[in-house]
Design an enzyme around this catalytic site. Sequence first.
Site, PDB file in Angstrom:
ATOM      1  N   HIS A   5      -0.946   8.407 -11.840  1.00 50.92           N
ATOM      2  CA  HIS A   5      -0.477   9.134 -10.617  1.00 50.92           C
ATOM      3  C   HIS A   5       1.062  10.132 -11.189  1.00 50.92           C
ATOM      4  O   HIS A   5       1.755   9.916 -11.215  1.00 50.92           O
ATOM      5  CB  HIS A   5       0.217   8.248  -9.695  1.00 50.92           C
ATOM      6  CG  HIS A   5      -0.907   7.307  -9.031  1.00 50.92           C
ATOM      7  ND1 HIS A   5      -1.560   7.732  -7.997  1.00 50.92           N
ATOM      8  CD2 HIS A   5      -1.713   6.367  -9.572  1.00 50.92           C
ATOM      9  CE1 HIS A   5      -2.472   6.868  -7.820  1.00 50.92           C
ATOM     10  NE2 HIS A   5      -2.749   5.846  -8.650  1.00 50.92           N
ATOM     11  N   GLN A  11      -4.139   8.652  -0.050  1.00 48.56           N
ATOM     12  CA  GLN A  11      -3.318   7.625  -0.375  1.00 48.56           C
ATOM     13  C   GLN A  11      -3.093   6.732   1.058  1.00 48.56           C
ATOM     14  O   GLN A  11      -3.305   5.431   0.975  1.00 48.56           O
ATOM     15  CB  GLN A  11      -1.861   7.832  -0.927  1.00 48.56           C
ATOM     16  CG  GLN A  11      -0.824   6.753  -0.761  1.00 48.56           C
ATOM     17  CD  GLN A  11      -1.090   5.832  -1.863  1.00 48.56           C
ATOM     18  OE1 GLN A  11      -0.601   6.138  -3.007  1.00 48.56           O
ATOM     19  NE2 GLN A  11      -1.402   4.534  -1.771  1.00 48.56           N
TER      20      GLN A  11
END
Length: 423
Positions: free
Chosen positions: A59, A152
């Site tokens: 990420h 997300q």
Amino acid sequence: MADLVIRNASLPDGRTGIDVLVDGGRIVAVEPSLAATARETLDAAGQLLSPPFVDAHFHLDSALTYGLPRVNDSGTLLEGIALWGELKPQLTQDTVVVRALAYCDWAIARGLLAIRSHVDVCDPRLLAVEALIDVRARVKPFLDLQLVAFPQDGVLRNKGALANLERALAMGVDVVGGIPHFERTMADGAASIRLLCELAAREGRMVDMHCDESDDPHSRHIETLALETERLGMAGRVTGSHLTSMHSVDNYYVSKLIPLMVEAGVNAIANPLINITLQGRHDTYPKRRGMTRVPELMAAGVTVAFGHDCVMDPWYALGSADMLDVASMGLHVAQMTSQAGMRACFDAVTANGARILGLDGYGIAPGNRADFVLLQARDPVEAIRLKATRLKVYRAGRLVASAPPAVATLHRDDGARSLDWRV
Ligand SMILES: [Zn+2]
């Protein structure tokens, strides 16, 4: 005359005394005692010349934000997601770019030259998407950055996430992501998998979903992901990341699940540093390890890679782009302590990741791009044991990073002598 010849290298497959000839950014020959000469010669002195490290799960939009706006007190995945939600409105494109470029410098210095990074698409501004597309272009001469459109907050749970995800793909994001275990119900999770796999199949994209990242022994999303992979004819192009609930599910169920994954050709990515820290947080003792069943998946023939996942962000306070650190943790958590097991952990941060990312021309073989790392170790096991120094990092035949050998000096009464950790 060729550009570069590397003499007397050891390779990860066990070959020793190998010379590697490079010309025009490509590997021309890989043989013992090559007669050819080159403008530059590097004596590997029997040390390990490896293809670059590959981080199959990362990420980059949240990397290096540790402490912003606060730290994760409980250490759980869910507090991390909440904390990231607090930070997102404060992000600017510039700060995301600056941090991502800083992390890419760390990666290059560690011989990590390919990263698959998820990028959160739930912020309607999509500024992290724009930032990382910019970063992908800027680091291209040094590092392959592959981006995954990652909803997300859940593609069904978050209003607007699907439209944002489609916009992100149109802007140039490479892979379709998802997070079925974060949807509101198991049924919604399964529906999100079908929706996203169909979207990917239509657009000719690969899929990489955060999947079953919990200790819930009833979480079944990898089963749905495997079934959709098979139904849509996407073998080899779909990956389940984390799969931590597989640690907790019933053994009989797993005896049926793993063959389904093999049949469907779905890949798996474990994130050992993060799985061992985030999972098992609701347990007292015994406390589950929370990493998926890596040796069993590998033995069945599933391609399994390890990812770093996080470095200094809402979920993890540590890390330094060192995939040997990741391999070491994976080896310990999975108890892969045989010689074959340890070498398989090295493959999980190199060749297996390259296969999952679909990297072209990866590996030390004639015709491939001249990307490799010279390590201060003689073989993959020693490299993991010593977290070996990356002495030289090459990209397309060009030296892009170097470091002096790690040496300590012992000061004894009878004089100083240098210490060698190798036996
Ligand atoms: Zn992740």
